[in-house]
Design a protein around this motif. Structure first.
Motif, short mmCIF file in Angstrom:
data_model
loop_
_atom_site.label_atom_id
_atom_site.label_comp_id
_atom_site.label_asym_id
_atom_site.label_seq_id
_atom_site.Cartn_x
_atom_site.Cartn_y
_atom_site.Cartn_z
N THR A 145 0.81 -1.23 0.00
CA THR A 145 0.00 0.00 0.00
C THR A 145 0.84 1.27 0.00
O THR A 145 0.30 2.37 -0.16
CB THR A 145 -0.92 0.03 1.24
OG1 THR A 145 -0.12 -0.08 2.43
CG2 THR A 145 -1.92 -1.12 1.19
N ALA A 146 2.15 1.13 0.18
CA ALA A 146 3.00 2.33 0.30
C ALA A 146 4.10 2.40 -0.75
O ALA A 146 5.01 3.22 -0.64
CB ALA A 146 3.62 2.37 1.70
N ASN A 147 4.04 1.56 -1.76
CA ASN A 147 5.01 1.62 -2.85
C ASN A 147 4.28 1.73 -4.18
O ASN A 147 3.25 1.08 -4.39
CB ASN A 147 5.89 0.36 -2.87
CG ASN A 147 6.99 0.40 -1.82
OD1 ASN A 147 7.57 1.45 -1.58
ND2 ASN A 147 7.25 -0.73 -1.18
N GLU A 148 4.81 2.56 -5.06
CA GLU A 148 4.22 2.70 -6.39
C GLU A 148 4.29 1.36 -7.12
O GLU A 148 5.35 0.75 -7.25
CB GLU A 148 4.98 3.75 -7.20
CG GLU A 148 4.71 5.18 -6.77
CD GLU A 148 3.36 5.69 -7.26
OE1 GLU A 148 2.65 4.94 -7.96
OE2 GLU A 148 3.02 6.85 -6.93
N SER A 149 3.13 0.87 -7.57
CA SER A 149 3.09 -0.36 -8.35
C SER A 149 1.74 -0.44 -9.03
O SER A 149 0.85 0.40 -8.80
CB SER A 149 3.30 -1.59 -7.46
OG SER A 149 2.13 -1.86 -6.71
N PRO A 154 -5.92 -1.29 -8.48
CA PRO A 154 -6.99 -2.21 -8.07
C PRO A 154 -7.42 -2.01 -6.62
O PRO A 154 -8.59 -2.19 -6.28
CB PRO A 154 -6.39 -3.60 -8.29
CG PRO A 154 -4.94 -3.41 -8.48
CD PRO A 154 -4.76 -2.03 -9.02
N LEU A 155 -6.49 -1.61 -5.75
CA LEU A 155 -6.86 -1.32 -4.37
C LEU A 155 -7.72 -0.06 -4.29
O LEU A 155 -8.68 0.00 -3.50
CB LEU A 155 -5.61 -1.18 -3.50
CG LEU A 155 -4.85 -2.48 -3.20
CD1 LEU A 155 -3.54 -2.18 -2.48
CD2 LEU A 155 -5.70 -3.44 -2.38
N LYS A 180 4.46 7.62 3.07
CA LYS A 180 4.37 7.20 1.67
C LYS A 180 3.12 6.37 1.35
O LYS A 180 3.02 5.80 0.27
CB LYS A 180 5.62 6.39 1.30
CG LYS A 180 6.90 7.22 1.40
CD LYS A 180 8.12 6.41 0.98
CE LYS A 180 9.39 7.27 1.06
NZ LYS A 180 10.59 6.50 0.65
N LEU A 181 2.18 6.32 2.28
CA LEU A 181 0.97 5.54 2.06
C LEU A 181 0.20 6.08 0.86
O LEU A 181 -0.07 7.28 0.76
CB LEU A 181 0.09 5.58 3.31
CG LEU A 181 -1.12 4.65 3.33
CD1 LEU A 181 -0.68 3.19 3.31
CD2 LEU A 181 -1.99 4.92 4.55
N LEU A 182 -0.16 5.20 -0.07
CA LEU A 182 -0.79 5.62 -1.33
C LEU A 182 -2.27 5.27 -1.41
O LEU A 182 -2.98 5.79 -2.27
CB LEU A 182 -0.05 4.98 -2.51
CG LEU A 182 1.41 5.38 -2.66
CD1 LEU A 182 2.09 4.53 -3.74
CD2 LEU A 182 1.52 6.86 -3.02
N VAL A 183 -2.73 4.39 -0.55
CA VAL A 183 -4.14 4.00 -0.59
C VAL A 183 -4.59 3.59 0.81
O VAL A 183 -3.83 2.99 1.56
CB VAL A 183 -4.36 2.83 -1.59
CG1 VAL A 183 -3.56 1.60 -1.21
CG2 VAL A 183 -5.84 2.48 -1.72
N GLY A 184 -5.80 3.98 1.18
CA GLY A 184 -6.34 3.61 2.48
C GLY A 184 -5.85 4.50 3.61
O GLY A 184 -5.33 5.59 3.39
N LYS A 185 -6.01 4.00 4.83
CA LYS A 185 -5.67 4.76 6.03
C LYS A 185 -4.74 3.95 6.92
O LYS A 185 -4.64 2.74 6.79
CB LYS A 185 -6.95 5.09 6.82
CG LYS A 185 -7.98 5.88 6.03
CD LYS A 185 -9.25 6.06 6.86
CE LYS A 185 -10.32 6.81 6.08
NZ LYS A 185 -11.58 6.95 6.86
N THR A 186 -4.08 4.66 7.83
CA THR A 186 -3.25 3.96 8.82
C THR A 186 -4.13 3.49 9.98
O THR A 186 -5.19 4.05 10.25
CB THR A 186 -2.14 4.88 9.36
OG1 THR A 186 -2.74 6.03 9.97
CG2 THR A 186 -1.21 5.32 8.26
N THR A 187 -3.67 2.45 10.65
CA THR A 187 -4.41 1.91 11.79
C THR A 187 -3.42 1.45 12.84
O THR A 187 -2.20 1.61 12.68
CB THR A 187 -5.34 0.77 11.35
OG1 THR A 187 -6.19 0.40 12.44
CG2 THR A 187 -4.55 -0.46 10.90
N ASN A 188 -3.92 0.88 13.92
CA ASN A 188 -3.06 0.40 15.00
C ASN A 188 -3.45 -1.02 15.37
O ASN A 188 -4.46 -1.55 14.89
CB ASN A 188 -3.14 1.33 16.21
CG ASN A 188 -4.58 1.52 16.68
OD1 ASN A 188 -5.25 0.57 17.08
ND2 ASN A 188 -5.06 2.76 16.63
N MET A 189 -2.68 -1.64 16.25
CA MET A 189 -2.91 -3.05 16.57
C MET A 189 -4.25 -3.27 17.26
O MET A 189 -4.91 -4.30 17.05
CB MET A 189 -1.77 -3.59 17.44
CG MET A 189 -1.83 -5.09 17.68
SD MET A 189 -1.96 -6.05 16.13
CE MET A 189 -0.39 -5.67 15.35
#
Length: 206
Positions: A145-149, A154-155, A180-189
């Protein structure tokens, strides 16, 4: 005198199980109806209809068959918004399906092959029904989710369809990908554990 009626509604299309239940309830002043159905949508609709008619109900399930016991007392009264029985269409009950992606490779063994498989796995998600409610990326899975590809698009398509996509913030930070997150959100455990514990089913590519 209390009556007892048994209805075998296996294989019937909706709203037939509800309509048969309605007819049976109208035939009795008080008593018990046992309704047998073979799918969760019919089970849900029959239960809701019984409640709307002021009746109590209980359910047992075995091998995909649901036995609904409806009890009608002499003072049972329909709810104000009971409505017509034909409105109880048997649309599938939505279950919360959660996918977890703990690595940027799929399976164990050859990492290069694992990345090829993971790419196919991510790209195939949009064609699976039902779609997951959430996809949780953690450990090296956040590299997806954090690298260009070609997996970002599709995500993003899945997100546009209502799929929630989350990546572990600690994992992003550890791998130097926090910004560098490219899609979605950050979360925690805590949220990851809550999502997994509250899911009807958790799917992992391992």
């Amino acid at each position: 005198m209390n009556q007892s009626i048994k209805l075998d509604c296996r294989g019937l299309k909706c709203p037939q199980p509800v309509l048969q239940t309605k007819d049976a309830l109208e035939q009795m002043a008080a008593g018990e109806i046992e309704v047998l159905v073979d799918n969760d949508a019919s089970r849900s609709n029959v239960e809701r209809f019984a409640k709307s008619r002021g009746c109590s109900s209980s359910v047992t399930e075995q091998d995909g068959l649901y036995r609904i016991t409806i009890r009608k007392s002499g003072d049972s009264r329909p709810a104000d918004d009971a409505g017509d029985a034909s409105r109880y269409t048997c649309e599938p009950v939505r279950r919360e399906l959660v996918y977890v992606v703990p690595s940027d490779t799929m399976g164990q063994g050859n990492d290069e092959l694992g990345r090829v498989l993971m790419r196919a796995y991510i790209k195939t998600m949009k064609d699976i029904s039902p779609l997951p409610a959430k996809i949780l990326f953690f450990n090296s899975g956040v590299m997806i989710t954090a690298n260009e590809s070609d997996l970002i698009e599709p995500l993003q398509d899945l997100a546009a369809k209502g799929v929630e996509i989350f990546s572990c913030g600690t994992c992003l930070d550890f791998l130097g990908l926090k910004d560098k997150l490219l899609v979605g959100k950050t979360t925690n455990m805590y949220e990851i554990m809550q999502s997994m514990a509250g899911a009807d089913k958790v799917v992992s590519p391992f």
